[in-house]
Design a protein around this motif. Sequence first.
Motif, PDB file in Angstrom:
ATOM      1  N   GLN A   6      33.159  16.403  38.721  1.00 20.37           N
ATOM      2  CA  GLN A   6      34.005  15.684  38.637  1.00 20.37           C
ATOM      3  C   GLN A   6      34.099  15.497  37.403  1.00 20.37           C
ATOM      4  O   GLN A   6      32.214  14.722  37.267  1.00 20.37           O
ATOM      5  N   ARG A   9      33.017   9.902  35.855  1.00 21.26           N
ATOM      6  CA  ARG A   9      32.724   9.377  36.870  1.00 21.26           C
ATOM      7  C   ARG A   9      32.931   8.256  36.562  1.00 21.26           C
ATOM      8  O   ARG A   9      33.157   7.985  38.003  1.00 21.26           O
ATOM      9  N   LEU A  88      39.483   4.496  43.435  1.00 28.35           N
ATOM     10  CA  LEU A  88      38.414   5.415  43.828  1.00 28.35           C
ATOM     11  C   LEU A  88      38.988   6.499  43.486  1.00 28.35           C
ATOM     12  O   LEU A  88      39.480   7.100  44.576  1.00 28.35           O
ATOM     13  N   PHE A  90      38.806  10.947  44.999  1.00 29.41           N
ATOM     14  CA  PHE A  90      37.795  12.042  44.957  1.00 29.41           C
ATOM     15  C   PHE A  90      38.748  13.980  44.920  1.00 29.41           C
ATOM     16  O   PHE A  90      39.996  13.960  45.238  1.00 29.41           O
ATOM     17  N   PHE A 102      34.068  17.460  48.838  1.00 30.19           N
ATOM     18  CA  PHE A 102      34.285  16.624  48.023  1.00 30.19           C
ATOM     19  C   PHE A 102      33.418  16.009  47.404  1.00 30.19           C
ATOM     20  O   PHE A 102      32.125  17.085  46.671  1.00 30.19           O
ATOM     21  N   GLY A 103      33.717  16.124  45.553  1.00 31.23           N
ATOM     22  CA  GLY A 103      33.461  15.548  44.324  1.00 31.23           C
ATOM     23  C   GLY A 103      32.516  14.271  44.729  1.00 31.23           C
ATOM     24  O   GLY A 103      33.380  13.955  45.867  1.00 31.23           O
ATOM     25  N   PRO A 104      31.928  14.191  43.924  1.00 31.20           N
ATOM     26  CA  PRO A 104      31.429  12.132  43.684  1.00 31.20           C
ATOM     27  C   PRO A 104      32.060  11.683  44.262  1.00 31.20           C
ATOM     28  O   PRO A 104      31.858  10.342  44.082  1.00 31.20           O
ATOM     29  N   GLY A 105      33.441  11.800  43.406  1.00 32.99           N
ATOM     30  CA  GLY A 105      34.160  10.892  43.204  1.00 32.99           C
ATOM     31  C   GLY A 105      33.680  10.198  41.766  1.00 32.99           C
ATOM     32  O   GLY A 105      33.405  10.405  40.944  1.00 32.99           O
TER      33      GLY A 105
ATOM     34  N   GLN B  37      30.531   9.080  54.808  1.00 30.08           N
ATOM     35  CA  GLN B  37      30.227   8.335  53.692  1.00 30.08           C
ATOM     36  C   GLN B  37      29.113   7.109  52.928  1.00 30.08           C
ATOM     37  O   GLN B  37      29.906   6.272  53.200  1.00 30.08           O
ATOM     38  N   ARG B  41      30.172   6.691  47.671  1.00 27.79           N
ATOM     39  CA  ARG B  41      30.089   8.068  46.768  1.00 27.79           C
ATOM     40  C   ARG B  41      30.915   8.784  47.968  1.00 27.79           C
ATOM     41  O   ARG B  41      32.007   8.602  48.508  1.00 27.79           O
ATOM     42  N   GLY B  42      30.774  10.242  47.284  1.00 30.97           N
ATOM     43  CA  GLY B  42      31.762  11.672  47.757  1.00 30.97           C
ATOM     44  C   GLY B  42      31.687  11.464  49.736  1.00 30.97           C
ATOM     45  O   GLY B  42      30.530  11.044  49.976  1.00 30.97           O
ATOM     46  N   LEU B  43      32.620  12.034  50.084  1.00 28.06           N
ATOM     47  CA  LEU B  43      32.050  12.174  52.229  1.00 28.06           C
ATOM     48  C   LEU B  43      31.573  13.975  52.097  1.00 28.06           C
ATOM     49  O   LEU B  43      31.764  14.545  50.858  1.00 28.06           O
TER      50      LEU B  43
END
Lengths: 111, 113
Positions: A6, A9, A88, A90, A102-105, B37, B41-43
């Motif tokens: 993503q 960030r 946040l 995702f 999932f991506g890192p957010g 999580q 951070r991401g899951l």
Amino acid sequence: EAQVTQNPRYLITVTGKKLTVTCSQNMNHEYMSWYRQDPGLGLRQIYYSMNVEVTDKGDVPEGYKVSRKEKRNFPLILESPSPNQTSLYFCASSSPGSEQYFGPGTRLTVT
Amino acid sequence: SQQGEEDPQALSIQEGENATMNCSYKTSINNLQWYRQNSGRGLVHLILIRSNEREKHSGRLRVTLDTSKKSSSLLITASRAADTASYFCATDAHNNAGNMLTFGGGTRLMVKP
């Protein structure tokens, strides 16, 4: 390496300024989704896509747009961001019936 | 709408102890998944258990599923400080499209060294 990426960030922006958060996966997954995570509300799905050119609304789609022109990319578009979209975010991808990656957010702040 | 609800919301234990988290849901499901999580951070996917399965193991993790009670539990045995994280259950509902998962609010686990 199998991953969901993503960008950006982190993003701080102002109300009304259009922005796009990109999402890309290299696993050839059919399904992709966008979630937002807010304290006390958990993760809520914004939009999902079952394949190229196939998108549908999740639980909280208002104020967002998506597109799926290629299998690997699923950008999230905020045409006119508002402070209540501070969150946040995702991106996730998966094969049908399987776990999501999932991506890192992306931490977005709208002032 | 939140399909899954975790219990407890927060759990604090000593290293070496077991941690049990529960999840309840409302509708029929194809499968139930547990994710972890770390803060902000991401899951990360832990385990997927299908509706016709009752128990599943992965290392120190044990997941059970009771479809009659619409509930699941995640057990982490011999916990470590590195297990400190939030844990979420997510359900893939029966009438679902697009692999849409519905997440619970999560359990915040703290493991003290």
